[in-house]
Design an enzyme around this catalytic site. Sequence first.
Site, mmCIF file in Angstrom:
data_model
loop_
_atom_site.group_PDB
_atom_site.id
_atom_site.type_symbol
_atom_site.label_atom_id
_atom_site.label_comp_id
_atom_site.label_asym_id
_atom_site.label_seq_id
_atom_site.Cartn_x
_atom_site.Cartn_y
_atom_site.Cartn_z
ATOM 1 C CE LYS A 85 -4.428 0.780 2.231
ATOM 2 N NZ LYS A 85 -5.146 0.634 3.499
HETATM 3 O O1 G3P Z 1 -8.028 1.478 4.688
HETATM 4 C C1 G3P Z 1 -8.083 2.827 4.939
HETATM 5 C C2 G3P Z 1 -9.451 3.445 5.066
HETATM 6 O O2 G3P Z 1 -10.439 2.511 4.877
HETATM 7 C C3 G3P Z 1 -9.566 4.291 6.297
HETATM 8 O O3 G3P Z 1 -10.886 4.520 6.710
HETATM 9 O O4 G3P Z 1 -12.525 5.321 8.375
HETATM 10 O O5 G3P Z 1 -10.080 5.828 8.698
HETATM 11 O O6 G3P Z 1 -11.379 6.959 6.922
HETATM 12 P P1 G3P Z 1 -11.237 5.722 7.725
#
Ligand code: G3P
Length: 224
Positions: A85
């Site tokens: 990633k």
């Molecule tokens: O994988 C990264 C992403 O899904 C993060 O989500 O909820 O931290 O914006 P969030």
Amino acid sequence: MELYLDTANLQEIKEVSELGIIRGVTTNPTLLAKEDPSVDFKQRILEIHRLVGGHVSVEVVSTDKEGMVREAEEIVEWFPEATIKIPMIPQGLAAVKELSKRGIPTNVTLVFSATQAIAAHQAGASYVSIFLGRLDDIAYDGIAILNDICEIWDVQGYDSLIIAASIRNPLHIIEAARAGADIATIPYNVLMQSLKNPLTDRGLENFLRDYDRYLTERQKSMLI
Ligand code: G3P
């Protein structure tokens, strides 16, 4: 659309893997930081892979091309099936180009616009992660942007896979599927919530109650 779990928590992965509905796991430094620091990073990632048996995205923390490529090489040394990633920054694109030349799959993360998504694809990304919830947080329509990106992918015939990420509610899952995302990566609580429906619970309660009643009636009829 495939479902991935967005977590680094082994218990969550074990529980959901047993349901047979997920094909991969995405992690990031924030998710890893929520977990027990006494568990070695490598061991955690390998255990995640053992539990899920499919895709696992592992994020680098360098911000320069050389550092990202070095980290990616180290990761694939102990975990050859890893998808690396990489953040959507210019140095990240250069790293994606280099890793794609070497046949190492990449997932470009922190993508918030169609132009960023196109650039990630052109650099050679295998996966492009669009952050729906964080767009909604700043009053942009995350689903509208995902729709645009999916349409562009269709028109252009791009073969990189679109991941709907930063999913915050079950509606995001439905809209991501409708838009044509290849994958939705979902936090444990949202995924579990999306499986539930009060009508299912009430229906089951009624079936079990009626079956009990049937058994009681049957026993009574046999005593007569
Ligand atoms: O994988 C990264 C992403 O899904 C993060 O989500 O909820 O931290 O914006 P969030």
